[in-house]
Design an enzyme around this catalytic site. Sequence first.
Site, PDB file in Angstrom:
ATOM      1  CB  THR A   1     -52.913 -65.787 -60.334  1.00 38.16           C
ATOM      2  OG1 THR A   1     -53.195 -66.529 -59.169  1.00 38.16           O
ATOM      3  CG2 THR A   1     -53.417 -64.382 -60.201  1.00 38.16           C
TER       4      THR A   1
ATOM      5  CB  THR B   1     -56.361 -65.933 -59.069  1.00 43.14           C
ATOM      6  OG1 THR B   1     -55.794 -67.235 -59.086  1.00 43.14           O
ATOM      7  CG2 THR B   1     -56.900 -65.607 -57.691  1.00 43.14           C
TER       8      THR B   1
ATOM      9  CB  SER C   1     -54.753 -62.080 -52.292  1.00 44.98           C
ATOM     10  OG  SER C   1     -54.157 -62.137 -53.565  1.00 44.98           O
ATOM     11  CB  SER C   2     -49.389 -63.104 -52.878  1.00 50.73           C
ATOM     12  OG  SER C   2     -49.236 -63.841 -51.707  1.00 50.73           O
TER      13      SER C   2
ATOM     14  N   GLY D   1     -48.607 -66.034 -59.952  1.00 51.29           N
ATOM     15  CA  GLY D   1     -47.480 -66.761 -59.347  1.00 51.29           C
ATOM     16  C   GLY D   1     -47.591 -66.995 -57.865  1.00 51.29           C
ATOM     17  N   GLY D   2     -48.800 -66.946 -57.297  1.00 50.92           N
ATOM     18  CA  GLY D   2     -48.960 -67.255 -55.874  1.00 50.92           C
ATOM     19  C   GLY D   2     -48.051 -66.400 -55.030  1.00 50.92           C
TER      20      GLY D   2
HETATM   21  N1  GLY Z   1     -54.490 -67.321 -54.956  1.00 51.13           N
HETATM   22  C1  GLY Z   1     -53.227 -66.707 -54.902  1.00 51.13           C
HETATM   23  C2  GLY Z   1     -53.267 -65.364 -54.247  1.00 51.13           C
HETATM   24  O1  GLY Z   1     -54.320 -64.749 -54.172  1.00 51.13           O
HETATM   25  O2  GLY Z   1     -52.248 -64.933 -53.744  1.00 51.13           O
END
Ligand code: GLY
Length: 592
Positions: free
Chosen positions: A403, A421, A474-475, A495-496
């Site tokens: 991202t 992302t 999402s995070s 960083g997910g």
């Molecule tokens: N694709 C990672 C997030 O949106 O958390």
Amino acid sequence: MQKTIIQTVSKGIKTSTLFAMALLCFSQANAQVEKDKNVKAFEFLSNSNSQDVRKAQEFKNGAVVSAHPEATAVGVEILKKGGNAVDATVAVKFALAVVYPNAGNIGGGGFLIYRSAKGELNSMDFREKAPALAQKDMYLDINGDPISEKSKEGHLAAGVPGTVSGMVELHKKYGKLKWAELVEPAYQLATKGFKITKQQANELNRLKSKFQQFNPLGTVFIKGEGEWKQGDLLVQTELANTMRLIRDKGRAGFYEGEVANYIVEEMKRGGGLISKEDLKNYKAAWRAPILGDYKGYKVITMPPTSSGGIALVQLLQSIAPYPISKWGHNSDSTTQVMVEAERRAYADRAKHLGDPDFWKVPQKELLEPAYNKSRMANLNWDKATPSTEIQAGEFAKKESEETTHFSVVDKEGNAVSLTTTINTSYGNYVVVKGAGFLLNNEMDDFSVKPGVANYFGLIGYEANAIAPNKRMLSSMTPTILEKDGKLSMVVGTPGGSTIITSVFQTIVNVIDFGMDMQEAVNAKKFHHQWLPDRVDVEPKALTPEVQQKLEAKGYTFYKRNSIGRVDAILVTKNGTYQTGADPRGDDTAGGW
Ligand code: GLY
């Protein structure tokens, strides 16, 4: 001592049953003390990957910190010619789509927090959506087992892109310069090419077979002969044409006409679901930001569809009663209390968070300071709390991780924190033929089956189940801090699942441990996300003594090369903009 309540979830399934399912399925998954500094003229930091050498820079009139030097330069030029932070944001966003194809994107989506110099607050959700033809079980085989690659690679993994709609709506509301002026630099970069960095050359070489597999008609990311090298010129002619159409036609240049046709043709070729109607119907959403308080700072952060803002405020509330600055940065007690807070917040995330247009998120309850304090009441200083003993809170029934983040502040003090992302690095590997951009694999951020981990090892349930036109959880945690009614910090990271904990640690590094912006970004990090029940650590994040003490209490550690890539700006007491550009990547700070 209050014990965490273990109760039931919807459809009458006991949480304990769900937890057992989660564990079973999980095994299948991969899972200011301000310092006097000279105010400098615009310049780039060297792109050293040595994580300890960078020093904070300060700028008087505006600053941009992004994942790529070319994109940062574009943003600074827009600020210098009188553009505001929003103008620079739009220009940086499109430039990143050219020079940072692994995440920069027009084929994906994201979130942003806006704070005007006068204190107006807003947030925008331009997250991808599931196509109208998406189905809850679309990634399960006839036995009900997940076909894991399908949500991660190829055409079926793509959600309807939100980036162009997001930038158009942002510019319409707050932009000052003309739209075409803001897209032009991206058009030029795609037309004339840019020199790829060492990291990019390595990534493109590593992914060659994936690009070949998903782009049988060829793509610019596959080098004709030999290997990509640092400094090679990447010219993207098809993408330049797409940027020209977006520059000249705005939203219609992407969601209608030539580019829409290319997307739909690409879907037909590879068995994807995005239709012309999906594209036409996509609209970014303005949402009220989440507001929290931490030690006198106002935290302005992202509401659902991201889980990031709620979780961040939960984490800050959970640790606020503990004297972590006395205990020390990454000491055993500080680490323990932060890890236990993370374990609890991620358990809540798994059960309660999803697209608010489809799911009643118990936002008010999750953000109650008393609730988060109570969640920490069963912290046992002698022993790690096993994740099996932590479930999501129960409320009265109301129903290559990649991202990229950038932070912008202009002369007046308008600020934008934007995270965007296509999910994992280079998304679903599909480059839309004719249009030249990569599509996302964001569908994997849905819970493809209750308790089954996604790419980031995160699990979810009904709240984040797939449904037509729904946004996947999402995070991403773009965040702005205010102190005494004034702008204080602009922060965020890719960083997910580690996004939330990286933003959390960066904020704490400044507020509790007196680091400057660059030091806070450089500092080594750790991460816990409830499941898997382990603490991910960067090399040297913890001293061997601290790690041994915590291991003796039952904590398990898992080494990760790097966690997060924070790009942030801190307003110093003198009113200058102090930057932190993450040395873990090619991230670059600039300003004037
Ligand atoms: N694709 C990672 C997030 O949106 O958390």
